[in-house]
Design an enzyme around this catalytic site. Structure first.
Site, PDB file in Angstrom:
ATOM      1  N   ASP A 108      -6.621   2.341  13.894  1.00 27.99           N
ATOM      2  CA  ASP A 108      -7.408   3.308  14.579  1.00 27.99           C
ATOM      3  C   ASP A 108      -8.478   3.911  13.438  1.00 27.99           C
ATOM      4  O   ASP A 108      -9.265   3.995  14.270  1.00 27.99           O
ATOM      5  CB  ASP A 108      -6.166   4.468  13.705  1.00 27.99           C
ATOM      6  CG  ASP A 108      -6.203   6.174  14.595  1.00 27.99           C
ATOM      7  OD1 ASP A 108      -7.099   6.527  14.735  1.00 27.99           O
ATOM      8  OD2 ASP A 108      -4.709   6.668  13.834  1.00 27.99           O
ATOM      9  N   LYS A 147       0.494  -0.877  -0.006  1.00 26.53           N
ATOM     10  CA  LYS A 147      -0.485   0.153   0.158  1.00 26.53           C
ATOM     11  C   LYS A 147       0.608   1.157   0.417  1.00 26.53           C
ATOM     12  O   LYS A 147       2.106   1.287   0.506  1.00 26.53           O
ATOM     13  CB  LYS A 147      -0.712  -0.039   1.625  1.00 26.53           C
ATOM     14  CG  LYS A 147      -0.264   0.965   2.191  1.00 26.53           C
ATOM     15  CD  LYS A 147      -1.295   0.376   3.633  1.00 26.53           C
ATOM     16  CE  LYS A 147      -0.288   0.440   4.782  1.00 26.53           C
ATOM     17  NZ  LYS A 147      -0.637   0.761   6.177  1.00 26.53           N
ATOM     18  N   ASP A 154      -2.433  -6.084  13.227  1.00 26.22           N
ATOM     19  CA  ASP A 154      -1.832  -5.215  12.984  1.00 26.22           C
ATOM     20  C   ASP A 154      -1.179  -4.833  14.838  1.00 26.22           C
ATOM     21  O   ASP A 154      -2.340  -4.997  15.765  1.00 26.22           O
ATOM     22  CB  ASP A 154      -1.969  -3.913  12.337  1.00 26.22           C
ATOM     23  CG  ASP A 154      -1.466  -3.395  11.780  1.00 26.22           C
ATOM     24  OD1 ASP A 154      -0.392  -2.848  12.511  1.00 26.22           O
ATOM     25  OD2 ASP A 154      -1.781  -2.052  10.998  1.00 26.22           O
TER      26      ASP A 154
END
Length: 315
Positions: free
Chosen positions: A226, A196, A222
């Protein structure tokens, strides 16, 4: 009170008192009595309701939103304990704020993770215990001992109980490959990587999937979720590449707006997190599973107090 509790005290800020209480239950002691008050102008006052003279004090305080308040609470509590003649003060920080500002990425950038380390040390902390730092080098920002505990063993235990078949662990970016490899080794499976780019903060665009995910159950891992954009975009890309189901897991459920809506409406089958950050009822969506890190932190506290190795907890 147990023998352990006679010379050891555990106190909590306002960030996650539930976790602090669970840790104390695991230790077999009572949570220390302290008050964190607000003056009319918003200033914080810490007040100990019991003696800590000559004792080893552990302060439980994740530094999630509102991080400025939670950081100040921690600093003031550390200062209060030191001035009350505590023998040692250990800051137990399940979630370390500003960890993504660990280096200069642009000219004139601050290194806020280092600044925070300086503040905690200057306040008088003798030791820090934390969980899954976003950047491992943050340990080196401190001139005091830092134990960076791992959430992967807790997540692994839960996933093994689900008896998922044809599993592949997926890192949502190149930087998380080490974490994905550790989980994959524990689950005895292969890994894939989401390639990404991040054109601006809190926004990620999936470019490609490195690895074969067709027909497999994909587990995205991960350190934190968030806003949810990275994980959800990765999940969509995995489904497009033929993944049968997609799970997501992380240690820190930051869940900034609009994460709750994005995650619930996503193709993710389940989101597995820990309780390092307190989640209010409105953020506890049906797809969410919360695992407790209280036994892990309790054992770390016990080992530090008894001067036994903490390294056993990384196995």
């Amino acid at each position: 009170m147990s023998v352990l509790g006679k010379r050891l005290k555990v106190f909590s800020g306002n960030a996650n008192k539930e976790l602090a209480q669970d840790i104390c239950r695991c230790l077999g002691i009572e949570l220390g009595q302290a008050e964190l008050l607000r003056f009319q102008d918003g200033e914080i006052r810490a007040r100990n309701m019991e003696t800590v003279r000559g004792m080893e004090v552990f302060l439980i305080q994740p530094l999630n939103y509102p991080s400025a308040e939670h950081i100040m609470e921690l600093l003031i509590m550390i200062d209060a304990m030191k001035r009350a003649s505590a023998k040692e003060v250990c800051a137990v920080i399940p979630y370390y704020a500003y960890a993504r500002q660990d280096r200069k990425t642009q000219p004139r950038d601050p290194i806020a993770a280092k600044l925070l380390a300086n503040l905690i040390t200057a306040a008088g902390a003798d030791r820090v215990v934390t969980l899954d730092l976003h950047a491992g080098q943050i340990q080196g920002f401190f001139d005091i001992p830092v134990d960076n505990l791992k959430g992967i063993p807790i997540i692994t235990e839960y996933l093994l109980k689900k008896k998922l078949e044809n599993v592949i662990v997926v890192s949502p970016d190149v930087g998380g490959v080490v974490r994905a490899r550790e989980l994959a080794d524990r689950l005895n499976c292969q890994i894939a990587i989401v390639d990404k780019r991040r054109p601006r903060p809190n926004f990620a665009e999936v470019m490609n999937i490195i690895g074969e995910v067709s027909g497999k159950t994909a587990i995205l891992v991960d350190d934190m979720i968030d806003t949810g954009g990275t994980i959800v975009n990765a999940a969509k890309a995995l489904i497009e590449k033929g993944a049968v189901e997609v799970y997501a897991c992380c240690s820190h459920a930051v869940f900034s707006h609009p994460a709750v809506e994005i995650l619930q409406d996503s193709p993710l089958k389940e989101i597995v997190v820990t309780d390092s950050i307190h989640l209010p009822p409105e953020k506890q969506i049906p797809k969410l599973t919360v695992l407790s890190v209280a036994p892990l932190f309790a054992e770390a506290i016990r080992r530090i107090f008894e001067e036994r190795p903490v390294s056993k907890l990384f196995d």
